[in-house]
Each structure stands twice: as C-alpha cells, then as structure tokens.
Design a protein around this motif. Structure first.
Motif, PDB file in Angstrom:
ATOM      1  N   GLU A   1       0.827  -1.206   0.000  1.00 27.77           N
ATOM      2  CA  GLU A   1       0.000   0.000   0.000  1.00 27.77           C
ATOM      3  C   GLU A   1       0.866   1.263   0.000  1.00 27.77           C
ATOM      4  O   GLU A   1       0.602   2.206  -0.767  1.00 27.77           O
ATOM      5  CB  GLU A   1      -0.922  -0.005   1.229  1.00 27.77           C
TER       6      GLU A   1
ATOM      7  N   GLU B   1       1.080   4.077  -2.973  1.00 31.62           N
ATOM      8  CA  GLU B   1       0.774   5.489  -2.724  1.00 31.62           C
ATOM      9  C   GLU B   1       1.895   6.386  -3.238  1.00 31.62           C
ATOM     10  O   GLU B   1       1.649   7.433  -3.845  1.00 31.62           O
ATOM     11  CB  GLU B   1       0.548   5.703  -1.227  1.00 31.62           C
TER      12      GLU B   1
ATOM     13  N   LEU C   1      -4.692  -0.601  -4.200  1.00 32.36           N
ATOM     14  CA  LEU C   1      -3.402  -0.453  -3.516  1.00 32.36           C
ATOM     15  C   LEU C   1      -2.754  -1.792  -3.184  1.00 32.36           C
ATOM     16  O   LEU C   1      -1.580  -1.835  -2.795  1.00 32.36           O
ATOM     17  CB  LEU C   1      -3.569   0.355  -2.229  1.00 32.36           C
TER      18      LEU C   1
END
Length: 374
Positions: free
Chosen positions: A86, A90, A126
């Motif tokens: 994740e 990002e 994600l």
C-alpha cells in the motif's frame, strides 16, 4: 460463486488460485487441507509472483473457512507485506500524477501503459504490487523533450537504451518508451509498431483520472493487443507471472465489451498471433473461470497448455549462454545446460508461434557468438 479450478493443479497450487480468485473476483471454490510447510510454500509462491497483497485479500474472503489453517507468523507476514505494498503504491501514484501533470503542461502527450491503469480494476487497487511507471511517447520530438525534462528531475541520471530510457524519482522506477519490441522477429516488431502508430493517430483517446490528473491510456482494443503481445513474449521467454494474467483478466471483465472484435482479429492475423492468443485464452478459462464469449481473441479451443501451467510455478533455466574461444581453434559454450534447455524450449513452443520461435533460437545463438573475440 463456486466453480472448479483446473484438476491438474497440486493442492498448494489449487489453494493459491482459490485465494487469488477470492481476493480479486469474489469466488469461493472449496479449499484443500494443507500442512504448515505447504502453507509456507504457497506464501513463497505469492512473493515470487508479486501477489502477496492479493493473497491477503483472499484470506479475508475465506475468513472462517475450516481449511484456512494458516500459521500465525505467516498471517502476520502477509499483513506486513500488504501494508508495504500500500505504501509503495501510494508513492508510485503520487509520482505518476506529478510526472503526467508536468508532461501534460508541456503538451508532450504521455500515454500510460499498464501499471496504475490496471490497478484501478482491482477491488483493492493499492494491493496490486506496483512495478515501474511505463510511459509511451508516440512522437520522437516530444519524447526527446520528455527525456530532457526527466534528466532535470533526477540526480541519479538516466540510462538510455534503444527506444527507451530508465530513471528513478523518489525511489520509483520510470521508463519512457518510444517503441515496442517484444519479439525476436524484426518483421513482427515492425508490424506491431505500425499498428500502434496508426491507432494512436486515428482513434479517440481514452483517459483515466489519477489524483485529479488527467492521464491518457491506450484505446481499449489496442491495449488488449499490447497485453497479448507482452504476455506472449513472457510465455516464450522468461516465463509468465500470475500478475500479468490477472491484469488481463480484470481488464477484460471491465473493458471487454468495448473491444472491436473484427479489428483485433485482423491485427492478430497480421502478427500471426492467433494460436498464441488462443493459448492465453485457454489459461484464462482453466485458471480464472472465463467463458468463451468473454474472449473475443480466441480462434481455437482445447489447446493443450499443461506445460505452460506447470512452468508458471517453475524457475526456468534461462541463464545466459555464450561461446568463447580459447588458445586453440575450438569454440566452447559457457553453459551447455542452458543451451540445451533453449533448444528444447524452442521445439516445445514452436507450434504455438512458429513465426517468433523460428528466430528466437537464432537470436540467442547470435548473442552467444557475439562474445567470441575476433
């Protein structure tokens, strides 16, 4: 939804696909009992294929299943990998938005290939393991300007190869592409590039929005062709990864109804890829529950793909082999096992794509000869 998975798979492979399908498609095929060692083996397979986050999603889908007997340390590691995925996604998404905002402001027409576009088709975007950011530039003058901008953004410099440059920003690897060359057959590469160039110039653009930035992607039918060509390359060379097949499967479920079937079939005929495309279709049917009417690129059914399914979970001996000449006049190979493997590999896959495999071995052979000192 409960559907059978290919019966030729081992119990570890069976549960591996069950968890993947549970995490991506919501399917719940019954799990098989596994020992602690086999669960650990399954997790190693997930790491090799870069689908740890998706396996974690599958575990959530099967929560409470009697046969989901995963050792606690393994479940903790799975959760840790998912959190790391994740964070990486990002960072990659933020870097992508920054780059496209810059390139768009200079009217350079950057086009995103795979990556974050495909991630948007996953239930948890994600959790798809991110790789490089691949950006295609259809016009050489604009690509050269983009390369100059990239060089000004990174302190590490750029690495240039034919038709692409590589660089890194904020720990994210980026690649600029100006040409697709996935085949060893130069005629096929030229035909593929001509298709891309024509389609980019004549067809409506497709866009997605990433962090409030408008990002251009390839038109749906062309995107599907490029995925089929790329997967074909990996099947015939390094070996395919599960993530590549999942990207294609989720893309088809989301965009399949927008594919121009006649145009795609004409391209596959032009590239002599119809049998190879059918092989990929068989993989989607046997591993991901696809139906024939969902696969507009398949022209043949019931192709034996047992070897390909087995090689998904095997490490190929694709190590480099080359020829050297000693003090005598005789030329020797550096890796006879790799050379013999390559010869068997060409024989086994020739029936799937003869136009490519005919040049595949000779390209490897010529590369090996290039090491001989004159």
């Amino acid at each position: 939804m409960t559907q059978p998975i290919s019966p030729s798979l081992s119990s570890v492979e069976h549960n591996f696909y069950c968890l993947l399908l549970g995490g991506t498609f919501g399917c719940q095929t019954p799990l098989r009992p596994l020992s602690q060692w086999k669960w650990e083996h399954l997790w190693q397979m997930a790491l090799v294929h870069g689908v740890g986050g998706l396996i974690n999603d599958g575990m959530a889908t099967y929560h409470g299943d009697f046969f989901l007997q995963i050792p606690h340390p393994l479940s903790e590691q799975c959760l840790s990998i998912t959190k790391a995925t994740e964070r990486n996604n990002e960072q990659t998404t933020a870097t992508l938005a920054r780059l496209f905002n810059l390139f768009n402001s200079h009217r350079l027409r950057p086009i995103l290939f795979k990556g974050q576009q495909f991630a948007s088709y996953y239930p948890h975007p994600l959790h798809r393991n991110c790789g490089d950011i691949d950006i295609f530039f259809p016009f050489t003058p604009l690509a050269e300007k983009a390369n100059e901008l990239a060089a000004s953004l990174t302190k590490m410099g750029t690495n240039k190869e034919k038709d692409c440059i590589y660089y890194q920003i904020d720990g994210v690897n980026i690649e600029h592409i100006t040409g697709f060359k996935w085949f060893t057959n130069p005629i096929l590469n030229r035909q593929l590039q001509q298709i891309v160039d024509k389609e980019i110039r004549c067809c409506d653009s497709k866009y997605t929005v990433i962090q409030d930035v408008k990002v251009e992607c390839f038109p749906t039918t062309l995107n599907l062709l490029l995925q089929l060509a790329r997967i074909s390359h990996y099947i015939l060379n390094e070996g395919i990864s599960i993530k590549q097949l999942l990207d294609l499967a989720l893309f088809l479920r989301e965009e399949g109804e927008h594919v121009e079937v006649l145009k795609l079939q004409g391209w596959l005929k032009r590239l002599h890829m119809r049998t190879m495309a059918s092989v990929i279709g068989e993989l989607l049917v046997q591993l991901f529950h696809f139906q024939p009417n969902e696969l507009p690129f398949v022209s043949r059914w019931h192709i034996n793909i047992d070897r390909i399914k087995k090689e998904i979970f095997m490490k190929r001996d694709m190590s480099e082999w080359y020829f050297t000449q000693g003090k005598d006049i005789f030329v020797k190979t550096s890796n006879s096992n790799a050379m013999l493997f390559q010869m068997r590999h060409v024989v086994n896959y020739f029936r799937f794509y003869p136009y490519e495999m005919f040049t595949n071995f000779f390209a490897s052979f010529a590369h090996g000869l290039s090491h001989i000192e004159e």
